[in-house]
Design an enzyme around this catalytic site. Sequence first.
Site, PDB file in Angstrom:
ATOM      1  N   HIS A 220      -3.897  26.380  38.115  1.00 31.81           N
ATOM      2  CA  HIS A 220      -4.120  27.242  39.268  1.00 31.81           C
ATOM      3  C   HIS A 220      -2.853  27.449  40.106  1.00 31.81           C
ATOM      4  O   HIS A 220      -2.591  28.577  40.526  1.00 31.81           O
ATOM      5  CB  HIS A 220      -5.252  26.741  40.148  1.00 31.81           C
ATOM      6  CG  HIS A 220      -5.685  27.778  41.129  1.00 31.81           C
ATOM      7  ND1 HIS A 220      -6.474  28.851  40.779  1.00 31.81           N
ATOM      8  CD2 HIS A 220      -5.403  27.955  42.442  1.00 31.81           C
ATOM      9  CE1 HIS A 220      -6.675  29.625  41.825  1.00 31.81           C
ATOM     10  NE2 HIS A 220      -6.030  29.114  42.847  1.00 31.81           N
ATOM     11  N   TYR A 224       0.014  31.075  41.767  1.00 29.24           N
ATOM     12  CA  TYR A 224       0.833  31.302  42.959  1.00 29.24           C
ATOM     13  C   TYR A 224       2.315  31.324  42.609  1.00 29.24           C
ATOM     14  O   TYR A 224       3.100  32.000  43.283  1.00 29.24           O
ATOM     15  CB  TYR A 224       0.506  30.240  44.015  1.00 29.24           C
ATOM     16  CG  TYR A 224      -0.939  30.336  44.418  1.00 29.24           C
ATOM     17  CD1 TYR A 224      -1.386  31.402  45.195  1.00 29.24           C
ATOM     18  CD2 TYR A 224      -1.871  29.416  43.963  1.00 29.24           C
ATOM     19  CE1 TYR A 224      -2.716  31.538  45.521  1.00 29.24           C
ATOM     20  CE2 TYR A 224      -3.214  29.542  44.282  1.00 29.24           C
ATOM     21  CZ  TYR A 224      -3.634  30.606  45.063  1.00 29.24           C
ATOM     22  OH  TYR A 224      -4.959  30.748  45.369  1.00 29.24           O
ATOM     23  N   HIS A 371     -10.493  39.644  36.071  1.00 28.72           N
ATOM     24  CA  HIS A 371      -9.885  39.188  37.330  1.00 28.72           C
ATOM     25  C   HIS A 371      -8.396  38.918  37.136  1.00 28.72           C
ATOM     26  O   HIS A 371      -7.570  39.347  37.950  1.00 28.72           O
ATOM     27  CB  HIS A 371     -10.590  37.924  37.804  1.00 28.72           C
ATOM     28  CG  HIS A 371      -9.866  37.198  38.889  1.00 28.72           C
ATOM     29  ND1 HIS A 371      -9.779  37.683  40.185  1.00 28.72           N
ATOM     30  CD2 HIS A 371      -9.170  36.025  38.890  1.00 28.72           C
ATOM     31  CE1 HIS A 371      -9.082  36.846  40.927  1.00 28.72           C
ATOM     32  NE2 HIS A 371      -8.694  35.844  40.162  1.00 28.72           N
ATOM     33  N   PHE A 372      -8.036  38.218  36.059  1.00 23.33           N
ATOM     34  CA  PHE A 372      -6.621  37.943  35.799  1.00 23.33           C
ATOM     35  C   PHE A 372      -5.824  39.238  35.646  1.00 23.33           C
ATOM     36  O   PHE A 372      -4.675  39.332  36.075  1.00 23.33           O
ATOM     37  CB  PHE A 372      -6.465  37.115  34.523  1.00 23.33           C
ATOM     38  CG  PHE A 372      -6.873  35.674  34.676  1.00 23.33           C
ATOM     39  CD1 PHE A 372      -6.898  35.071  35.919  1.00 23.33           C
ATOM     40  CD2 PHE A 372      -7.234  34.911  33.579  1.00 23.33           C
ATOM     41  CE1 PHE A 372      -7.271  33.745  36.074  1.00 23.33           C
ATOM     42  CE2 PHE A 372      -7.604  33.589  33.715  1.00 23.33           C
ATOM     43  CZ  PHE A 372      -7.624  33.005  34.970  1.00 23.33           C
ATOM     44  N   HIS A 373      -6.453  40.246  35.031  1.00 23.91           N
ATOM     45  CA  HIS A 373      -5.730  41.495  34.831  1.00 23.91           C
ATOM     46  C   HIS A 373      -5.579  42.288  36.120  1.00 23.91           C
ATOM     47  O   HIS A 373      -4.694  43.147  36.207  1.00 23.91           O
ATOM     48  CB  HIS A 373      -6.424  42.332  33.748  1.00 23.91           C
ATOM     49  CG  HIS A 373      -6.130  41.857  32.358  1.00 23.91           C
ATOM     50  ND1 HIS A 373      -6.826  40.829  31.765  1.00 23.91           N
ATOM     51  CD2 HIS A 373      -5.195  42.248  31.450  1.00 23.91           C
ATOM     52  CE1 HIS A 373      -6.342  40.614  30.547  1.00 23.91           C
ATOM     53  NE2 HIS A 373      -5.349  41.461  30.338  1.00 23.91           N
ATOM     54  N   ARG A 436     -15.864  35.416  27.323  1.00 23.77           N
ATOM     55  CA  ARG A 436     -14.440  35.631  27.160  1.00 23.77           C
ATOM     56  C   ARG A 436     -13.964  34.858  25.939  1.00 23.77           C
ATOM     57  O   ARG A 436     -14.710  34.059  25.359  1.00 23.77           O
ATOM     58  CB  ARG A 436     -13.680  35.158  28.412  1.00 23.77           C
ATOM     59  CG  ARG A 436     -13.883  33.686  28.739  1.00 23.77           C
ATOM     60  CD  ARG A 436     -13.324  33.280  30.077  1.00 23.77           C
ATOM     61  NE  ARG A 436     -11.878  33.345  30.116  1.00 23.77           N
ATOM     62  CZ  ARG A 436     -11.104  32.531  30.849  1.00 23.77           C
ATOM     63  NH1 ARG A 436     -11.658  31.601  31.601  1.00 23.77           N
ATOM     64  NH2 ARG A 436      -9.804  32.658  30.842  1.00 23.77           N
ATOM     65  N   ARG A 437     -12.735  35.107  25.534  1.00 25.82           N
ATOM     66  CA  ARG A 437     -12.078  34.409  24.426  1.00 25.82           C
ATOM     67  C   ARG A 437     -12.745  34.680  23.069  1.00 25.82           C
ATOM     68  O   ARG A 437     -12.482  33.983  22.105  1.00 25.82           O
ATOM     69  CB  ARG A 437     -12.035  32.891  24.641  1.00 25.82           C
ATOM     70  CG  ARG A 437     -11.440  32.403  25.953  1.00 25.82           C
ATOM     71  CD  ARG A 437     -11.340  30.883  25.937  1.00 25.82           C
ATOM     72  NE  ARG A 437     -10.793  30.336  27.155  1.00 25.82           N
ATOM     73  CZ  ARG A 437     -11.523  29.836  28.142  1.00 25.82           C
ATOM     74  NH1 ARG A 437     -12.843  29.834  28.050  1.00 25.82           N
ATOM     75  NH2 ARG A 437     -10.953  29.339  29.220  1.00 25.82           N
TER      76      ARG A 437
END
Length: 550
Positions: A220, A224, A371-373, A436-437
């Site tokens: 995580h 950042y 979300h990551f994208h 996912r995955r």
Amino acid sequence: MISKRIEKPDARLSIGFIYIAFIALFLGGLMGLLQTLVRSGEFTLPFGIGYYQILTAHGVLLGLVLTTYFIIGFQYTLMSKSVGMSEKQRKWAWISFTMMVIGTLMSGTMILLGKANVLYTFYAPLQAHPIFYIGLALFVVGTWISCFVNFSQLRQWKKKYPGEKSPLMAFMVVINMLIWLISTLGVAATVVLQYIPWSLGMVEEIDILVSRTLFWYFGHPLVYFWLLPAYMAWYTIIPKIIGGKIFSDSLARLAFILFLLFSIPVGFHHQLTEPGIDPFWKYIQVVLTFMVTIPSLITAFSMFATFEMTGRKKGYTGLFRWLKGLPWKDVRFLAPFIGMVAFIPGGAGGLINASNQLNGVIHNTIWVTGHFHLTVATTVVLTFFGISYWLIPVLTGRKLTKQINKLGIIQTFIWAVGMTIMSGSMHIEGLLGAPRRSAFSNYGGTQQAQEWVGYQIAQAIGGSILFIGILLMVYIFIKLAFRTPKGEEEFPVAEYADPTERTPKVFENWRLWIGIAAVLILIAYTIPFIDIIQNAPPGSPGFKWPIGNT
């Protein structure tokens, strides 16, 4: 005290990192395109290439290689501009680069050979070839050297200018590298102490929960580490580009300090569904996760205050007419601004991911991928693209031409459209329960799987549009690096709106903030980590898994 130009040896160092980043962008983007095509059910991979082979390559190349190389290269430029670099520091920086490249080639080769189909998170019991883990460890150690080079640069500057406030750009770089250094201790520990001995056959089993916990101790804060260089550009570069000034030095430093404090002790919110971790400690880390919204809101306030002040200074009055005063036809502003806007829904999705109850709805669905994208692949990457339009000419001694600027605007809109289609369909499909995955072929012929087909086709369309955007960005990079006219491009560094602003000296007390960060980490991890080890299944140091892929 800010240097007017980047010395040529420093420019060669930074552009070396940027070259690797754009190679990773092309290769990783190609792997991503193939993924979306496979998931659509309309494409079969040739030459016996496996879906999880390209999935691993996509995650590693874009999530680790592209980001880390670009960030370190960009940060070296900021440090060279603000505090300078000595010959000895430059030597160690090249040693860092060399180790990172060797490690990248080792791990990347194993992925391409199909001997490391362990995905981006490389969870056990999936097992890769030992060379993959050794390369990963070498890569991390190489980045540590870069950390200490940056620390040394600021320390040397402080000795030269005792009692003076450190340059904002250098302050931000050091904060980000502290986050990286502290967080990568976790992934280095699990790789060196667990995965390498396990893959070499020296031990027959490893503690799965320990390995996952150590990974997310790193996983995580990595978000950042990606995000803060974008914030550096937003705070210190964008105001200059739009003809404005930095709203507040103190607010900028406070935001970065808060990221240092609250970005690391929050890994459990990625493990909310896992047994073996006391719910109380999950709750503590969820609370700490939500604290990270504070520096993000500070940044949003600071940036839009800068935008409004700049627009009104140019004579645009009214509630929102100041927006007309912003340089919408300058890709150096437009690309990062669209990235900022994308962070609004991206941040909201992050709150859902971190919420105990709501996480149960979307955990391990393709919502998380969407979300990551939004956050990394839009907010961060579009800002990196925006940085590239002035950074690459600065490093190569060339000019940003009007033609490239127009191409950049086209590329930005292509990226925004492609990502809206792909990420949006991922979010919706995730709410419908799609995992996912997983490749499309793994879903079987269930009625529910048939409901997902349309969204997977949309992802293929969005992914194809994005790959066009990648090809265009690579073309722009080549033009900026080798083909545009020679000349001197501006390195845009903003001044303060209030030069007399007194920044609290406590912000420069590194021992204090590192100490508080260490205390928060110990509070969040010590007792639960002891529980994980003491309460492992009877008769073993952890969950038993056979050696080899499962």
